[in-house]
Design a protein around this motif. Structure first.
Motif, PDB file in Angstrom:
ATOM      1  N   LEU A  75      28.452  -7.038   6.142  1.00 44.03           N
ATOM      2  CA  LEU A  75      29.317  -8.061   6.714  1.00 44.03           C
ATOM      3  C   LEU A  75      30.801  -7.767   6.537  1.00 44.03           C
ATOM      4  O   LEU A  75      31.641  -8.513   7.039  1.00 44.03           O
ATOM      5  CB  LEU A  75      29.016  -9.424   6.065  1.00 44.03           C
ATOM      6  N   ASN A  76      31.137  -6.698   5.829  1.00 37.75           N
ATOM      7  CA  ASN A  76      32.537  -6.514   5.435  1.00 37.75           C
ATOM      8  C   ASN A  76      33.383  -5.764   6.452  1.00 37.75           C
ATOM      9  O   ASN A  76      34.611  -5.794   6.384  1.00 37.75           O
ATOM     10  CB  ASN A  76      32.607  -5.783   4.094  1.00 37.75           C
ATOM     11  N   ARG A  77      32.755  -5.032   7.382  1.00 38.58           N
ATOM     12  CA  ARG A  77      33.483  -4.244   8.385  1.00 38.58           C
ATOM     13  C   ARG A  77      34.512  -3.310   7.747  1.00 38.58           C
ATOM     14  O   ARG A  77      35.667  -3.232   8.175  1.00 38.58           O
ATOM     15  CB  ARG A  77      34.160  -5.165   9.403  1.00 38.58           C
ATOM     16  N   GLY A  78      34.085  -2.625   6.701  1.00 43.60           N
ATOM     17  CA  GLY A  78      34.935  -1.628   6.071  1.00 43.60           C
ATOM     18  C   GLY A  78      35.933  -2.155   5.066  1.00 43.60           C
ATOM     19  O   GLY A  78      36.667  -1.369   4.462  1.00 43.60           O
ATOM     20  N   ARG A  79      35.978  -3.456   4.853  1.00 43.15           N
ATOM     21  CA  ARG A  79      36.914  -4.031   3.890  1.00 43.15           C
ATOM     22  C   ARG A  79      36.177  -4.396   2.609  1.00 43.15           C
ATOM     23  O   ARG A  79      35.009  -4.776   2.639  1.00 43.15           O
ATOM     24  CB  ARG A  79      37.592  -5.265   4.484  1.00 43.15           C
ATOM     25  N   LEU A  80      36.886  -4.311   1.495  1.00 44.52           N
ATOM     26  CA  LEU A  80      36.250  -4.559   0.205  1.00 44.52           C
ATOM     27  C   LEU A  80      36.197  -6.035  -0.156  1.00 44.52           C
ATOM     28  O   LEU A  80      35.199  -6.505  -0.718  1.00 44.52           O
ATOM     29  CB  LEU A  80      36.989  -3.777  -0.890  1.00 44.52           C
ATOM     30  N   TRP A  81      37.246  -6.796   0.170  1.00 44.36           N
ATOM     31  CA  TRP A  81      37.344  -8.151  -0.362  1.00 44.36           C
ATOM     32  C   TRP A  81      36.208  -9.097   0.057  1.00 44.36           C
ATOM     33  O   TRP A  81      35.856 -10.000  -0.729  1.00 44.36           O
ATOM     34  CB  TRP A  81      38.701  -8.767   0.000  1.00 44.36           C
ATOM     35  N   PRO A  82      35.582  -8.961   1.260  1.00 45.77           N
ATOM     36  CA  PRO A  82      34.492  -9.898   1.549  1.00 45.77           C
ATOM     37  C   PRO A  82      33.257  -9.693   0.675  1.00 45.77           C
ATOM     38  O   PRO A  82      32.487 -10.634   0.455  1.00 45.77           O
ATOM     39  CB  PRO A  82      34.163  -9.619   3.025  1.00 45.77           C
ATOM     40  N   VAL A  83      33.060  -8.471   0.169  1.00 44.35           N
ATOM     41  CA  VAL A  83      31.827  -8.167  -0.562  1.00 44.35           C
ATOM     42  C   VAL A  83      31.697  -8.978  -1.849  1.00 44.35           C
ATOM     43  O   VAL A  83      30.647  -9.593  -2.092  1.00 44.35           O
ATOM     44  CB  VAL A  83      31.733  -6.652  -0.838  1.00 44.35           C
ATOM     45  N   PRO A  84      32.708  -9.021  -2.724  1.00 44.17           N
ATOM     46  CA  PRO A  84      32.550  -9.835  -3.937  1.00 44.17           C
ATOM     47  C   PRO A  84      32.398 -11.322  -3.645  1.00 44.17           C
ATOM     48  O   PRO A  84      31.687 -12.025  -4.375  1.00 44.17           O
ATOM     49  CB  PRO A  84      33.829  -9.546  -4.734  1.00 44.17           C
ATOM     50  N   ILE A  85      33.037 -11.804  -2.590  1.00 43.37           N
ATOM     51  CA  ILE A  85      32.900 -13.224  -2.250  1.00 43.37           C
ATOM     52  C   ILE A  85      31.471 -13.531  -1.815  1.00 43.37           C
ATOM     53  O   ILE A  85      30.846 -14.497  -2.277  1.00 43.37           O
ATOM     54  CB  ILE A  85      33.902 -13.607  -1.146  1.00 43.37           C
ATOM     55  N   ILE A  86      30.939 -12.695  -0.924  1.00 46.98           N
ATOM     56  CA  ILE A  86      29.567 -12.905  -0.455  1.00 46.98           C
ATOM     57  C   ILE A  86      28.578 -12.725  -1.597  1.00 46.98           C
ATOM     58  O   ILE A  86      27.617 -13.502  -1.740  1.00 46.98           O
ATOM     59  CB  ILE A  86      29.254 -11.949   0.705  1.00 46.98           C
ATOM     60  N   SER A  87      28.806 -11.712  -2.423  1.00 43.22           N
ATOM     61  CA  SER A  87      27.913 -11.490  -3.559  1.00 43.22           C
ATOM     62  C   SER A  87      27.938 -12.680  -4.513  1.00 43.22           C
ATOM     63  O   SER A  87      26.894 -13.096  -5.035  1.00 43.22           O
ATOM     64  CB  SER A  87      28.307 -10.213  -4.296  1.00 43.22           C
TER      65      SER A  87
END
Length: 207
Positions: A75-87
């Motif tokens: 879901l991040n489209r190459g960006r790091l910041w969405p991953v910790p939020i979704i996790s």
């Protein structure tokens, strides 16, 4: 792929067990808050490890971060910041499910352990399917297929919501049928297909 599935299963099981232990010691509400805070710290640590790791190299930082922030990469489209939020959202949802399924002290006849474990597995399967479809929507190009994926996501979300509502209403068996029925049917069909391919595929002609 199998190793990844087993790893995710163990992570989810460990998270559920940790939340149950916290609830036994501190109570449901306090356990939920402690778990949410611990998940936030873990996701923050995973993000810091990835941000400080060398590009193009797989080190212990990448491996540890993969356990701390394992969800949201589609879901991040190459960006790091969405991953910790979704996790973090997923970790909290896992903990919430484990806490909701714990029998309350005022419950006269709580559902059996087998029913609650099966229901937890069903909710995890439904949520995993919803997350997968969301990732597919995120990666898909605009078109008619996206509309059908949105419809599928809505159906999965409705099934999950109805199952949770039935359980909260005291209908554990009905909740299990609603939440676990679709994954069980799809899993059974997939198993039959794999079995047919394994037994007949060598002698079949596909052209």
């Amino acid at each position: 792929m199998l190793f990844l599935a087993v790893t995710r299963f163990l992570l989810v099981a460990a998270a559920a067990a940790a939340c149950s232990l916290l609830a036994e010691r501190y109570g449901t509400l306090a356990a939920g808050l402690i778990w949410a805070a611990a998940a936030a710290c873990a996701c923050g640590a995973g993000t810091a490890l990835l941000a400080t790791s060398a590009v193009g190299r797989v080190t212990w930082r990448n491996r540890v971060a993969g356990y701390l922030i394992p969800w949201g990469w589609r879901l991040n489209r190459g960006r790091l910041w969405p991953v910790p939020i979704i996790s973090w959202v997923v970790w909290v949802a896992i903990g919430a499910a484990a806490l909701v399924l714990r029998p309350g002290p005022a419950a006269e006849e709580p559902p059996g352990l087998g029913v609650r474990v099966a229901l937890f597995a069903a909710w995890v399967a439904d949520a995993a399917a919803l997350l997968y479809v969301a990732g597919t929507i995120r990666q898909a190009t605009p078109g008619g297929r996206v509309r059908s994926l949105w419809d599928l996501a809505a159906v999965i979300a409705l099934v999950l919501a109805v199952s949770v509502g039935l359980y909260l209403g005291g209908l554990a068996t009905a909740a299990l049928v609603v939440g676990g029925g679709p994954p069980a049917v799809l899993g059974g069909c997939a198993a039959v297909f794999v079995l047919l391919v394994a037994t007949l595929g060598r002698n079949a002609r596909w052209n």
